[in-house]
Design a protein around this motif. Structure first.
Motif, PDB file in Angstrom:
ATOM      1  N   ASP A 158      -4.426  -8.080   0.591  1.00 35.34           N
ATOM      2  CA  ASP A 158      -4.115  -8.905   1.747  1.00 35.34           C
ATOM      3  C   ASP A 158      -3.223  -8.122   2.701  1.00 35.34           C
ATOM      4  N   ASP A 159      -2.924  -8.741   3.850  1.00 35.68           N
ATOM      5  CA  ASP A 159      -2.027  -8.117   4.819  1.00 35.68           C
ATOM      6  C   ASP A 159      -0.943  -9.112   5.219  1.00 35.68           C
TER       7      ASP A 159
ATOM      8  N   SER B  11      -7.174 -14.638  -0.195  1.00 37.91           N
ATOM      9  CA  SER B  11      -6.695 -13.599   0.708  1.00 37.91           C
ATOM     10  C   SER B  11      -6.928 -14.019   2.152  1.00 37.91           C
TER      11      SER B  11
ATOM     12  N   TYR C 294       0.831  -1.200   0.000  1.00 36.02           N
ATOM     13  CA  TYR C 294       0.000   0.000   0.000  1.00 36.02           C
ATOM     14  C   TYR C 294       0.868   1.253   0.000  1.00 36.02           C
TER      15      TYR C 294
ATOM     16  N   MET D 234       0.024  -3.825   4.466  1.00 37.59           N
ATOM     17  CA  MET D 234      -1.116  -4.054   3.580  1.00 37.59           C
ATOM     18  C   MET D 234      -0.651  -4.135   2.129  1.00 37.59           C
TER      19      MET D 234
ATOM     20  N   VAL E 107      -1.975  -4.355  -2.014  1.00 38.65           N
ATOM     21  CA  VAL E 107      -3.089  -3.944  -2.858  1.00 38.65           C
ATOM     22  C   VAL E 107      -2.907  -4.499  -4.268  1.00 38.65           C
TER      23      VAL E 107
ATOM     24  N   ALA F  91     -10.390 -10.656   1.578  1.00 38.55           N
ATOM     25  CA  ALA F  91     -10.782  -9.836   0.433  1.00 38.55           C
ATOM     26  C   ALA F  91     -10.864 -10.634  -0.862  1.00 38.55           C
TER      27      ALA F  91
ATOM     28  N   LYS G  17      -6.836   0.815  -7.227  1.00 42.66           N
ATOM     29  CA  LYS G  17      -6.201   0.034  -6.169  1.00 42.66           C
ATOM     30  C   LYS G  17      -7.282  -0.655  -5.352  1.00 42.66           C
ATOM     31  N   TYR G  18      -7.097  -1.951  -5.128  1.00 39.80           N
ATOM     32  CA  TYR G  18      -8.040  -2.742  -4.345  1.00 39.80           C
ATOM     33  C   TYR G  18      -7.268  -3.462  -3.233  1.00 39.80           C
ATOM     34  N   VAL G  19      -7.854  -3.487  -2.044  1.00 40.01           N
ATOM     35  CA  VAL G  19      -7.218  -4.185  -0.926  1.00 40.01           C
ATOM     36  C   VAL G  19      -7.088  -5.669  -1.269  1.00 40.01           C
TER      37      VAL G  19
ATOM     38  N   PHE H 142      -6.813 -11.903   4.445  1.00 37.37           N
ATOM     39  CA  PHE H 142      -7.507 -10.731   4.972  1.00 37.37           C
ATOM     40  C   PHE H 142      -9.018 -10.832   4.770  1.00 37.37           C
TER      41      PHE H 142
END
Length: 235
Positions: free
Chosen positions: A127-128, A97, A65, A71, A73, A101, A123-125, A99
């Motif tokens: 994972d973390d 994911s 991110y 994060m 993206v 997502a 931009k799309y979330v 996360f």
């Protein structure tokens, strides 16, 4: 043989000249053919370069991110010079994911993007940091296929292999506490700005009174029963 023996020197010279002329004509025709073929290839190459320079190029990537941020993206960006229309993106396997997502990303990729002008970046979330602890391990690479339409019609599909396994560790110039350091710097700047605002202090009047004592700034009357001058703001 009799005919050949009957030829004199002039006849032989004439035959030799005709033969050389035929050879020269063949060579000239061959060179002209090569020139035409080369010119055609150069024209096709110039048209291809012009077309490529005016085509949209939609890329897909997975990145942090921001530097040092855990994060990740999914990024879709048009780095070309023209508008991309009806952009359809698919992956070699369903996106997963830790996360949570994955379902949202699969839904995003299931619908075409109507239009992406030059420079558009989505931009799309994704994972973390929990992704690297998942058991069983989650994929660290995907193959994305991009189909789109440009000014010359439907473009050939482009494939991108995205390997984001290097995001599991921070690079040398990124510090894990970078965001905390920035927050502390912001707080420090705010305190310094607040401390630098004009402050009000009381200026004492040292004029002598009949009693021989200086006026006081604690009761607002200077000890004489008369109101003191207003406070003067100083820097």
């Amino acid at each position: 043989m009799d005919h050949l023996e009957a030829l004199d020197v002039g006849d032989w010279i004439g035959l030799g000249t005709a033969f050389v002329a035929v050879i020269a004509a063949v060579i000239s025709a061959w060179q002209a053919h090569i020139a035409r073929s080369s010119g055609q290839r150069q024209l096709e190459l110039a048209e291809l370069i012009h077309r490529e320079q005016n085509e949209p190029y939609v890329i897909v990537d997975i990145e942090s991110y921001e530097p040092g941020h855990p994060m990740m993206v999914l990024v879709i960006e048009n780095i070309g010079t023209t508008v991309a229309r009806n952009v359809q993106i698919s992956s070699d396997r369903p996106l997963e994911s830790a996360f949570g997502a994955g379902e949202d990303l699969r839904r995003v990729l299931s619908h075409p993007i109507p239009m992406m002008p030059p420079g558009r970046r989505l931009k799309y979330v994704f994972d973390d940091a929990d992704r690297w602890k998942a058991d069983p391990p989650l994929p660290t690479s995907y193959v994305f296929s991009v189909q789109a339409e440009g000014p010359y019609g439907v473009m050939e599909p482009i494939e991108y292999t995205v390997d984001f396994s290097t995001l599991a560790e921070s690079s040398a110039e990124e510090r894990p506490l970078l965001r905390l350091e920035k927050s502390l710097e912001d707080i420090q700047d705010a305190i310094l700005q607040l401390a630098g605002k004009p402050q009000v202090r009381v200026v004492q009047d040292h004029r002598a009174h009949p009693s021989g004592s200086a006026t006081s700034a604690t009761d607002g009357t200077g000890g004489s029963g008369q109101p003191e001058p207003p406070a003067i703001p100083t820097q």
